[in-house]
Design a protein around this motif. Sequence first.
Motif, PDB file in Angstrom:
ATOM      1  N   LYS A 241       0.820  -1.212   0.000  1.00  0.00           N
ATOM      2  CA  LYS A 241       0.000   0.000   0.000  1.00  0.00           C
ATOM      3  C   LYS A 241       0.857   1.267   0.000  1.00  0.00           C
ATOM      4  N   CYS A 242       1.742   1.409   0.983  1.00  0.00           N
ATOM      5  CA  CYS A 242       2.532   2.652   1.103  1.00  0.00           C
ATOM      6  C   CYS A 242       3.919   2.542   0.481  1.00  0.00           C
ATOM      7  N   GLU A 243       4.344   1.337   0.101  1.00  0.00           N
ATOM      8  CA  GLU A 243       5.618   1.081  -0.558  1.00  0.00           C
ATOM      9  C   GLU A 243       6.832   1.459   0.292  1.00  0.00           C
ATOM     10  N   LYS A 244       6.672   1.447   1.613  1.00  0.00           N
ATOM     11  CA  LYS A 244       7.801   1.689   2.502  1.00  0.00           C
ATOM     12  C   LYS A 244       8.429   0.348   2.881  1.00  0.00           C
ATOM     13  N   PRO A 245       9.768   0.255   2.883  1.00  0.00           N
ATOM     14  CA  PRO A 245      10.417  -1.016   3.245  1.00  0.00           C
ATOM     15  C   PRO A 245      10.095  -1.406   4.685  1.00  0.00           C
ATOM     16  N   PHE A 246       9.971  -2.699   4.929  1.00  0.00           N
ATOM     17  CA  PHE A 246       9.714  -3.164   6.289  1.00  0.00           C
ATOM     18  C   PHE A 246      10.980  -3.079   7.143  1.00  0.00           C
ATOM     19  N   LEU A 247      12.143  -3.266   6.521  1.00  0.00           N
ATOM     20  CA  LEU A 247      13.435  -3.146   7.213  1.00  0.00           C
ATOM     21  C   LEU A 247      13.453  -3.946   8.514  1.00  0.00           C
ATOM     22  N   GLY A 248      12.943  -5.167   8.451  1.00  0.00           N
ATOM     23  CA  GLY A 248      12.973  -6.042   9.614  1.00  0.00           C
ATOM     24  C   GLY A 248      11.755  -5.968  10.498  1.00  0.00           C
ATOM     25  N   HIS A 249      10.882  -4.972  10.295  1.00  0.00           N
ATOM     26  CA  HIS A 249       9.674  -4.867  11.102  1.00  0.00           C
ATOM     27  C   HIS A 249       8.632  -5.899  10.637  1.00  0.00           C
ATOM     28  N   ARG A 250       7.658  -6.127  11.497  1.00  0.00           N
ATOM     29  CA  ARG A 250       6.634  -7.130  11.239  1.00  0.00           C
ATOM     30  C   ARG A 250       5.815  -6.758  10.004  1.00  0.00           C
ATOM     31  N   HIS A 251       5.481  -7.748   9.201  1.00  0.00           N
ATOM     32  CA  HIS A 251       4.601  -7.532   8.063  1.00  0.00           C
ATOM     33  C   HIS A 251       3.433  -8.513   8.133  1.00  0.00           C
ATOM     34  N   TYR A 252       2.365  -8.201   7.402  1.00  0.00           N
ATOM     35  CA  TYR A 252       1.162  -9.026   7.369  1.00  0.00           C
ATOM     36  C   TYR A 252       0.909  -9.429   5.925  1.00  0.00           C
ATOM     37  N   GLU A 253       0.617 -10.693   5.714  1.00  0.00           N
ATOM     38  CA  GLU A 253       0.391 -11.200   4.364  1.00  0.00           C
ATOM     39  C   GLU A 253      -1.099 -11.400   4.106  1.00  0.00           C
ATOM     40  N   LYS A 254      -1.520 -11.028   2.924  1.00  0.00           N
ATOM     41  CA  LYS A 254      -2.920 -11.165   2.524  1.00  0.00           C
ATOM     42  C   LYS A 254      -2.993 -11.290   1.010  1.00  0.00           C
ATOM     43  N   ARG A 255      -3.552 -12.385   0.530  1.00  0.00           N
ATOM     44  CA  ARG A 255      -3.746 -12.605  -0.907  1.00  0.00           C
ATOM     45  C   ARG A 255      -2.451 -12.442  -1.699  1.00  0.00           C
ATOM     46  N   GLY A 256      -1.375 -12.977  -1.168  1.00  0.00           N
ATOM     47  CA  GLY A 256      -0.105 -12.959  -1.877  1.00  0.00           C
ATOM     48  C   GLY A 256       0.636 -11.644  -1.826  1.00  0.00           C
ATOM     49  N   LEU A 257       0.178 -10.688  -0.996  1.00  0.00           N
ATOM     50  CA  LEU A 257       0.840  -9.389  -0.856  1.00  0.00           C
ATOM     51  C   LEU A 257       1.212  -9.162   0.599  1.00  0.00           C
ATOM     52  N   ALA A 258       2.204  -8.283   0.824  1.00  0.00           N
ATOM     53  CA  ALA A 258       2.648  -7.958   2.176  1.00  0.00           C
ATOM     54  C   ALA A 258       2.241  -6.529   2.520  1.00  0.00           C
ATOM     55  N   TYR A 259       1.798  -6.329   3.771  1.00  0.00           N
ATOM     56  CA  TYR A 259       1.343  -5.015   4.224  1.00  0.00           C
ATOM     57  C   TYR A 259       1.981  -4.686   5.566  1.00  0.00           C
ATOM     58  N   CYS A 260       2.220  -3.401   5.800  1.00  0.00           N
ATOM     59  CA  CYS A 260       2.616  -2.967   7.128  1.00  0.00           C
ATOM     60  C   CYS A 260       1.401  -3.084   8.045  1.00  0.00           C
ATOM     61  N   GLU A 261       1.624  -3.021   9.360  1.00  0.00           N
ATOM     62  CA  GLU A 261       0.529  -3.243  10.311  1.00  0.00           C
ATOM     63  C   GLU A 261      -0.600  -2.246  10.119  1.00  0.00           C
ATOM     64  N   THR A 262      -0.252  -0.987   9.954  1.00  0.00           N
ATOM     65  CA  THR A 262      -1.284   0.056   9.823  1.00  0.00           C
ATOM     66  C   THR A 262      -2.166  -0.183   8.608  1.00  0.00           C
ATOM     67  N   HIS A 263      -1.568  -0.419   7.451  1.00  0.00           N
ATOM     68  CA  HIS A 263      -2.373  -0.557   6.239  1.00  0.00           C
ATOM     69  C   HIS A 263      -3.066  -1.911   6.145  1.00  0.00           C
ATOM     70  N   TYR A 264      -2.497  -2.919   6.775  1.00  0.00           N
ATOM     71  CA  TYR A 264      -3.205  -4.206   6.795  1.00  0.00           C
ATOM     72  C   TYR A 264      -4.524  -4.066   7.550  1.00  0.00           C
ATOM     73  N   HIS A 265      -4.478  -3.455   8.733  1.00  0.00           N
ATOM     74  CA  HIS A 265      -5.695  -3.289   9.524  1.00  0.00           C
ATOM     75  C   HIS A 265      -6.638  -2.276   8.879  1.00  0.00           C
ATOM     76  N   GLN A 266      -6.054  -1.268   8.240  1.00  0.00           N
ATOM     77  CA  GLN A 266      -6.895  -0.262   7.586  1.00  0.00           C
ATOM     78  C   GLN A 266      -7.670  -0.879   6.425  1.00  0.00           C
ATOM     79  N   LEU A 267      -7.007  -1.727   5.671  1.00  0.00           N
ATOM     80  CA  LEU A 267      -7.652  -2.335   4.505  1.00  0.00           C
ATOM     81  C   LEU A 267      -8.566  -3.493   4.877  1.00  0.00           C
ATOM     82  N   PHE A 268      -8.237  -4.197   5.953  1.00  0.00           N
ATOM     83  CA  PHE A 268      -8.981  -5.412   6.262  1.00  0.00           C
ATOM     84  C   PHE A 268      -9.725  -5.339   7.589  1.00  0.00           C
TER      85      PHE A 268
END
Length: 347
Positions: A241-268
């Motif tokens: 969504k925001c195209e910012k690198p995770f740089l070791g931070h937690r990511h969330y996977e959904k439908r074959g894509l990776a999201y940061c915590e904020t945008h994962y919860h915002q979208l889902f």
Amino acid sequence: MPPVTGVTPNPNMSLGNMFCSRCDEGFEPHEKIVNSNGELWHTQCFVCAQCFRAFQDGIFYEFEGRKYCERDFHVLFAPCCNKCGEFVIGRVIKAMAANWHPSCFRCELCSNELADCGFIRNQNRALCHECNAKVKAVGLGKYMCNKCHGIIDDAPLRFRGEVYHGYHFNCTSCNVELDSTAREVKSRPGFAANDMNELYCLRCHDKMGIPICGACRRPIEERVVTALGKHWHVEHFVCAKCEKPFLGHRHYEKRGLAYCETHYHQLFGNLCFVCNQVIGGDVFTALNKSWCVHHFACSVCDMKMTQKSKFYEYDEKPVCKKCYERFPNELRRRLRISHENTMKKTT
């Protein structure tokens, strides 16, 4: 011109045949005479033809039979450089409807001198042949080969930060001619990339077992991120969504894509309806919305409600039973039609 010197004629010389080149008058005995290239002058007559002042240090410039001091000669006849604004003495470069010192006439993109290598006029700019080819390639939406300076019609081969026709190189391992699929590999760790990098065809590279980045399709020679069934450069593994690198931070996977915590919860659906923040713990779901446990409360009296609380929906917000009973009968009738709601808790 070199400075001239004053001379005193020999007393035995006859002054009868000696005349000043300017006033045509003769000379007095023992008078100091200026001799310039065989011409004789009174000292007061040997002056600049423009300002009528004596030549400083005896230095003058001659043009069309007249002599000028250095300043007036520059003002009257010497061209001014279009870049530095100084007079051009000696070699003059005439180009782009102006005059230039050879060292001032440079390519407007790379600043290389153009006096001896030629130039091309491009949109009223003087460019060297190489820079002109680059500009032309960009205008066509293509690349220019950094070796032959020709336009690359197909996909370019990228090597050491530049682009090339693939056929200029051969595989380090099997010597086959390369194309845009060639892989750049550091030959030995610890050496500078531009000194020791080598190119391999795709087949030879695959035999080396070096992972390929799922984003840029280039070899990964340092830290590798493995996620979504692929390998990634650290800086290329980013939120969809925001195209910012995770740089070791937690990511969330959904439908074959990776999201940061904020945008994962915002979208889902896991942002709190009240505080609009990511819900880190238990999630209360009600009225097709998500709530923090401590934010789910009656919209009238602000009393906190739990999973067992009964509530009504009013203006898409929860209302506790006690506040509901205080509403006018007509309003309560409408709320009763929407029936009592329950809340679902998820972890």
